[in-house]
Design a protein around this motif. Structure first.
Motif, PDB file in Angstrom:
ATOM      1  N   ARG A  21     -14.376  -0.063   5.114  1.00 22.07           N
ATOM      2  CA  ARG A  21     -14.010  -0.494   6.465  1.00 22.07           C
ATOM      3  C   ARG A  21     -12.522  -0.794   6.589  1.00 22.07           C
ATOM      4  O   ARG A  21     -12.108  -1.800   7.161  1.00 22.07           O
ATOM      5  CB  ARG A  21     -14.836  -1.683   6.902  1.00 22.07           C
ATOM      6  N   GLY A  22     -11.698   0.075   5.980  1.00 24.60           N
ATOM      7  CA  GLY A  22     -10.254  -0.024   6.131  1.00 24.60           C
ATOM      8  C   GLY A  22      -9.576  -1.098   5.307  1.00 24.60           C
ATOM      9  O   GLY A  22      -8.418  -1.407   5.557  1.00 24.60           O
ATOM     10  N   ARG A  23     -10.298  -1.683   4.324  1.00 26.18           N
ATOM     11  CA  ARG A  23      -9.700  -2.737   3.504  1.00 26.18           C
ATOM     12  C   ARG A  23     -10.073  -2.551   2.043  1.00 26.18           C
ATOM     13  O   ARG A  23     -11.152  -2.045   1.722  1.00 26.18           O
ATOM     14  CB  ARG A  23     -10.198  -4.110   3.958  1.00 26.18           C
ATOM     15  N   SER A  25     -15.373   5.168   7.459  1.00 24.49           N
ATOM     16  CA  SER A  25     -14.964   3.862   6.930  1.00 24.49           C
ATOM     17  C   SER A  25     -16.156   3.073   6.409  1.00 24.49           C
ATOM     18  O   SER A  25     -15.991   2.099   5.696  1.00 24.49           O
ATOM     19  CB  SER A  25     -14.223   3.058   7.998  1.00 24.49           C
ATOM     20  N   ARG A  26     -17.364   3.514   6.761  1.00 25.27           N
ATOM     21  CA  ARG A  26     -18.585   2.849   6.289  1.00 25.27           C
ATOM     22  C   ARG A  26     -18.994   3.343   4.899  1.00 25.27           C
ATOM     23  O   ARG A  26     -19.960   2.864   4.327  1.00 25.27           O
ATOM     24  CB  ARG A  26     -19.735   3.107   7.256  1.00 25.27           C
TER      25      ARG A  26
END
Length: 184
Positions: A177-179, A23-24
């Motif tokens: 990051r999931g967004r 996610s990074r």
């Protein structure tokens, strides 16, 4: 010291650890589209197949000569099943103002893609017949060259038949990051 491996993970990396690490990595966001073949290819009057679309962040350029791209599809997904039988597909590289499109086509458990395309502006690709989203930063029309099973995904390598940059001035939509995010 060697840590014991978790089931299904040879090096002991859990799903959560792997997901958190990946996610990074910021990724571009694309909409992959294709048109199902006609229900009866021998009958010119048969209804055409439905348009299918999915949001993807696992999309990369592979080669310049010949022009090849790769997209990762969840094994057994509707798009994976369709591209196993339909070699023609397209990609719209989404702009920062198209977050709603990314979210719409990322929904799990949807019944039909027909409603997702209903109020979406697009043109049909001349090489693939697949929808190319209005306002995309770039569009690519592709033909599958190779399908490679990879864990719980299928890597689809496509030869680029056409590439355009209709709205190259906007910023890209990214996923981090999931967004969904945009560059500042």
């Amino acid at each position: 010291m060697i840590l014991p491996s978790a089931p299904g993970h040879a090096e002991g990396v859990s799903n959560d650890e792997f997901r958190a690490a990946m996610s990074r990595l910021a990724s571009g966001v694309v909409l992959v589209t294709a048109q199902e073949p006609p229900l009866d290819p021998d009958d010119p009057g048969a209804p055409v197949g439905e348009d299918v679309g999915m949001t993807a962040t696992a999309f990369v350029s592979v080669s310049l000569d010949p022009p090849l791209v790769l997209v990762g599809l969840r094994e057994g997904s509707r798009m994976d099943d369709l591209l196993a039988e339909q070699p023609l597909w397209a990609v719209s590289v989404l702009s920062e103002g198209q977050r709603h499109i990314a979210g719409r086509f990322a929904m799990k458990g949807r019944v039909s893609d027909r409603l997702l395309f209903q109020d979406l502006g697009y043109v049909r690709g001349g090489h693939t017949g697949a929808p190319l989203v209005d306002g995309a930063l770039a569009t690519l029309e592709c033909r599958t060259e190779q399908r490679v099973p990879a864990g719980d995904h299928t890597l689809v390598i496509g030869r680029v038949l056409a590439a355009r940059t209709p709205s190259a001035d906007a910023g890209p939509l990214t996923y981090f990051r999931g967004r969904y995010r945009h560059l500042a």
